[in-house]
Design an enzyme around this catalytic site. Structure first.
Site, PDB file in Angstrom:
ATOM      1  N   HIS A   3      -6.594  -7.020   2.000  1.00  0.00           N
ATOM      2  CA  HIS A   3      -5.746  -6.518   0.908  1.00  0.00           C
ATOM      3  C   HIS A   3      -5.659  -4.996   0.942  1.00  0.00           C
ATOM      4  O   HIS A   3      -4.555  -4.425   0.934  1.00  0.00           O
ATOM      5  CB  HIS A   3      -6.321  -6.985  -0.433  1.00  0.00           C
ATOM      6  CG  HIS A   3      -5.590  -6.442  -1.624  1.00  0.00           C
ATOM      7  ND1 HIS A   3      -4.665  -7.176  -2.326  1.00  0.00           N
ATOM      8  CD2 HIS A   3      -5.644  -5.223  -2.247  1.00  0.00           C
ATOM      9  CE1 HIS A   3      -4.182  -6.443  -3.314  1.00  0.00           C
ATOM     10  NE2 HIS A   3      -4.767  -5.252  -3.294  1.00  0.00           N
ATOM     11  N   GLU A   4      -6.799  -4.334   0.970  1.00  0.00           N
ATOM     12  CA  GLU A   4      -6.782  -2.874   0.939  1.00  0.00           C
ATOM     13  C   GLU A   4      -6.124  -2.295   2.180  1.00  0.00           C
ATOM     14  O   GLU A   4      -5.471  -1.253   2.122  1.00  0.00           O
ATOM     15  CB  GLU A   4      -8.193  -2.327   0.747  1.00  0.00           C
ATOM     16  CG  GLU A   4      -8.823  -2.675  -0.599  1.00  0.00           C
ATOM     17  CD  GLU A   4      -7.990  -2.250  -1.792  1.00  0.00           C
ATOM     18  OE1 GLU A   4      -7.249  -1.247  -1.684  1.00  0.00           O
ATOM     19  OE2 GLU A   4      -8.067  -2.915  -2.839  1.00  0.00           O
ATOM     20  N   HIS A  45      -2.469  -1.902   1.709  1.00  0.00           N
ATOM     21  CA  HIS A  45      -2.103  -0.610   1.107  1.00  0.00           C
ATOM     22  C   HIS A  45      -2.095   0.483   2.175  1.00  0.00           C
ATOM     23  O   HIS A  45      -1.217   1.353   2.188  1.00  0.00           O
ATOM     24  CB  HIS A  45      -3.104  -0.233   0.021  1.00  0.00           C
ATOM     25  CG  HIS A  45      -2.981  -0.993  -1.255  1.00  0.00           C
ATOM     26  ND1 HIS A  45      -1.821  -1.041  -1.990  1.00  0.00           N
ATOM     27  CD2 HIS A  45      -3.891  -1.723  -1.957  1.00  0.00           C
ATOM     28  CE1 HIS A  45      -2.009  -1.764  -3.086  1.00  0.00           C
ATOM     29  NE2 HIS A  45      -3.257  -2.195  -3.093  1.00  0.00           N
ATOM     30  N   HIS A  95       0.988   0.436   4.158  1.00  0.00           N
ATOM     31  CA  HIS A  95       2.099   0.972   3.370  1.00  0.00           C
ATOM     32  C   HIS A  95       2.145   2.499   3.500  1.00  0.00           C
ATOM     33  O   HIS A  95       3.230   3.095   3.617  1.00  0.00           O
ATOM     34  CB  HIS A  95       1.911   0.555   1.913  1.00  0.00           C
ATOM     35  CG  HIS A  95       3.155   0.572   1.087  1.00  0.00           C
ATOM     36  ND1 HIS A  95       3.182   0.174  -0.229  1.00  0.00           N
ATOM     37  CD2 HIS A  95       4.422   0.962   1.362  1.00  0.00           C
ATOM     38  CE1 HIS A  95       4.406   0.298  -0.720  1.00  0.00           C
ATOM     39  NE2 HIS A  95       5.177   0.792   0.226  1.00  0.00           N
TER      40      HIS A  95
END
Length: 675
Positions: free
Chosen positions: A464-465, A468, A471
């Site tokens: 998940h991290e 980011h 992104h």
């Protein structure tokens, strides 16, 4: 200070801050100089005699504050990852000064008049789409910061912003102290019965590090339910651990939360909004309080129905053990027991197959190569901000350098809880900067020579991290204001949630899920049972999340002038009103340690996770069913969404990938809410 490393651009690759040279005493003069420099730059723009243009006003505004951004990126990282009394003192001081500084910029009437003039003429300026977006976003930021308010209202706004800045610092420091004070100290190893050898060793190492040599310490993680609750066989120890978690900071931060909610409501009223939530969502993809409320109300009844069914199974298992007063401290333990009995799946049995280094390199990095063509090289010659921090250089498939990724995985007393991504250098074309991003987790650091074995949840958090991080790494934007993850709050979690899918993608999992000693792959039957068991407990998890979300919503839909006297009573009433008052299922966060809301910018925005999950679940179905090879799908997702930052409306980027409006059906199916 001629030796202050902040006063010149970093000479290191990608502008990585020179951490080996930075000392705490450098922050104050650099922050003061950065604010003064930006105000001088702002004054020059506002005083220009020639008419306002896109270049001499909007682009000029983008060019201001270089020194301030450079030092803030490092200081905010230091305050979050390795704080100390001096840094805490500076943090409290500069939260106030920075709030005043932002007001000085956005409430400058001469400056706003120039921005407003460009905005009024934007349609006839022949601007490209990104430049037009920049004008619109700057204008919106000024208006939402109070540029159009009357003098008296602006004066009150400055006071409110100062009070909120001080309260934010107070809340964060209270929570840091409460986390430390709430750590559960155990005298005897027998009290840890049921825990793995690795967990017991980690508790002993933690005790030694905290000055409790010969004892065992369970430090508190950021959320209510602590991982050890699933293993501890001693009910009294479980009760004490949950009480330490759920009651922390209530006496100190309950009043602070109430005060902050009241201040935010008054500020929203200055802008003509009935609540802080209305003010916030007006600038998000949701658009209105009604839209968010409709989604949450739709989810609550089926989630509660599922949770009640799951609770009945857990209570039955507890009664078989003679437990007739089932409580929230029993929930994780019996959830694990039922999972083992009904699905023959022991969560602890998965850990030996999830060794951190292998999950990182052969899972997270491998998936990034599979989907986007990236490769990673560890740069041991570059120094991170803490001895635990590792630095990786990231390359495109053709070998072109993309940026730096820093990884800081381990908990420490000086680090805030939770997991997050942020940036030390934000990509942008205006200053020709490539990204330097970092991930933080709070894994328990083992003794030297011991492996770091992850839970299934921790594996998912790692993916998940890194979503980011991607992104930020993929940002390909000209202007800093629009770059990277600076998208609406209820959209920013979407790319990271999509990246979780690769943790369970068969080709990826087969590459990383191997026994840390034998190298054997995770057995196929265990994979199948894991898939079957994944839906189990979804009702409980959804209720816990929704309870926290609706606490956020309750605080931030309060009208101006309403002050909560008792935070605990307010929470109880809010959950009862929302239909979520399940005593055995506590909220994922209670108000006193809900730092998302009262420190980190998610006020009236915690719904973002479920809102983004609508897009995430829909996009996962697109990846699986669009008929393209994974690499080609990855390029579409990168080109149309990940690289765009805030240069296009968020939902327009989603439609460019999927080809239609979002569909809630995949989310409802994933969470078992279709009945």
């Amino acid at each position: 200070m001629t030796d202050n490393p902040f006063f010149a651009p970093s000479p290191l690759p990608y502008g990585l801050p020179p951490f080996a040279e930075i000392r705490a005493e450098h922050y104050r003069p650099a922050l003061e100089a950065g604010m003064a420099e930006q105000l001088t730059e702002i004054a020059r723009i506002a005083a220009k005699p020639e008419p306002a243009t896109f270049e001499n006003t909007v682009v000029a505004l983008e060019r201001t504050g270089v020194l301030l951004r450079r030092v803030l990126a490092v200081f905010e990282n230091h305050a979050a990852t390795d704080t100390n009394p001096l840094v805490q003192e500076l943090d409290a001081e500069f939260k106030l000064k920075l709030a005043a500084h932002r007001d000085a910029v956005h409430l400058d009437r001469a400056l706003f008049a120039r921005v407003d003039a460009v905005h009024a003429e934007r349609a006839g300026l022949d601007l490209d789409a990104e430049s037009l977006r920049l004008v619109e976003r700057h204008h919106s930021r000024f208006v939402r910061a109070g540029a159009q308010l009357a003098e008296d209202d602006q004066r009150r706004l400055r006071e409110l912003n100062a009070e909120l800045a001080a309260a934010t610092a107070e809340f964060g420091q209270n929570l840091h102290a409460a986390n430390a004070a709430g750590a559960l100290v155990l005298e005897h190893v027998e009290e840890l019965a049921g825990c793995s050898e690795e967990a017991i060793a980690a508790a002993a190492d933690n005790a030694w590090a905290l000055g409790y040599e010969g004892k065992y310490v369970l430090s508190l993680l950021n959320f209510t339910e602590q991982p050890a609750l699933a293993q501890l066989t001693n009910r009294e120890v479980r009760r004490r651990l949950l009480a330490a978690s759920a009651d922390r900071a209530l006496a100190t931060n309950g009043p602070v939360a109430a005060r902050m909610a009241a201040l935010r409501a008054e500020r929203a009223a200055l802008f003509g909004h009935p609540s802080h939530a209305a003010y916030v969502v007006a600038d998000e993809t949701a658009g209105s309080v009604a839209a968010v409320t409709e989604l949450l109300e739709r989810l609550v009844p089926p989630a509660v129905a599922n949770a009640e069914q799951e609770l009945a199974r857990l209570r039955a298992a507890a009664e078989a053990d003679g437990v007739t007063d089932f409580g929230p401290h029993d929930l994780p333990f019996y959830a694990e027991r039922v999972r083992l009995a009904e699905y023959d799946l022991d969560s602890a049995a998965l850990r030996p197959y999830y060794e951190l280094e292998r999950v990182l390199r052969d899972g997270v990095f491998h998936a990034a190569g599979l989907v986007y063509g990236l490769t990673f090289t560890e740069r041991t010659d570059l120094v991170g901000y803490h001895p635990d921090t590792r630095v990786f250089e990231v390359f495109e498939q053709d070998g072109r350098p993309l940026g730096l990724f820093l990884a800081d995985f381990f908990a420490r007393p000086s680090k805030r809880g939770g997991a997050w991504m942020s940036e030390l250098v934000m990509q942008n074309g205006l200053f020709d900067q490539q990204p330097v991003v970092y991930n933080n987790l709070n894994l328990t650091k083992p003794a030297p020579g011991r492996p770091v074995l992850l839970s299934d949840d921790e594996v998912r958090t790692l993916f998940h991290e890194f979503g980011h991080a991607l992104h930020g790494l993929f940002s390909a934007v000209r202007y800093p204001l629009l770059a990277s993850t600076q998208v609406p709050r209820d959209f920013v979690e979407f790319p990271s949630q999509v990246n979780e899918m690769w943790a369970n993608w068969p080709e990826v999992r087969a590459n990383y899920a191997r026994h840390h000693e034998s190298g054997d792959p995770l057995p196929a039957e265990l994979v199948d049972r894991l898939a079957e068991a994944r839906q189990f407990g979804e009702g409980l998890r959804t209720v816990s999340y929704l309870a926290a979300t609706l606490l956020d919503w309750a605080w931030h839909t309060l009208p101006a002038g309403e002050l909560v006297e008792d935070a605990a009573a307010f929470e109880a009433e809010a959950l009862e009103r929302a239909g979520l008052a399940l005593p055995a299922v506590p909220p994922r966060y209670r108000s006193a340690y809900f730092s998302h809301l009262f420190v980190h910018g998610y006020s009236a925005g915690y719904y973002a996770y479920i809102w983004s999950e609508v897009l995430d679940a829909d996009t996962v179905e697109w990846f699986r069913g669009n008929g393209r090879p994974i690499r080609e799908s990855g390029e579409v997702f990168r080109r149309e969404l990940l690289c765009r930052g805030n240069t296009v409306p968020a939902l327009a980027a989603f439609r460019a990938v999927v080809g239609r409006e979002p569909d809630t059906a995949p989310l409802l199916a994933r969470r078992g809410l279709t009945g």
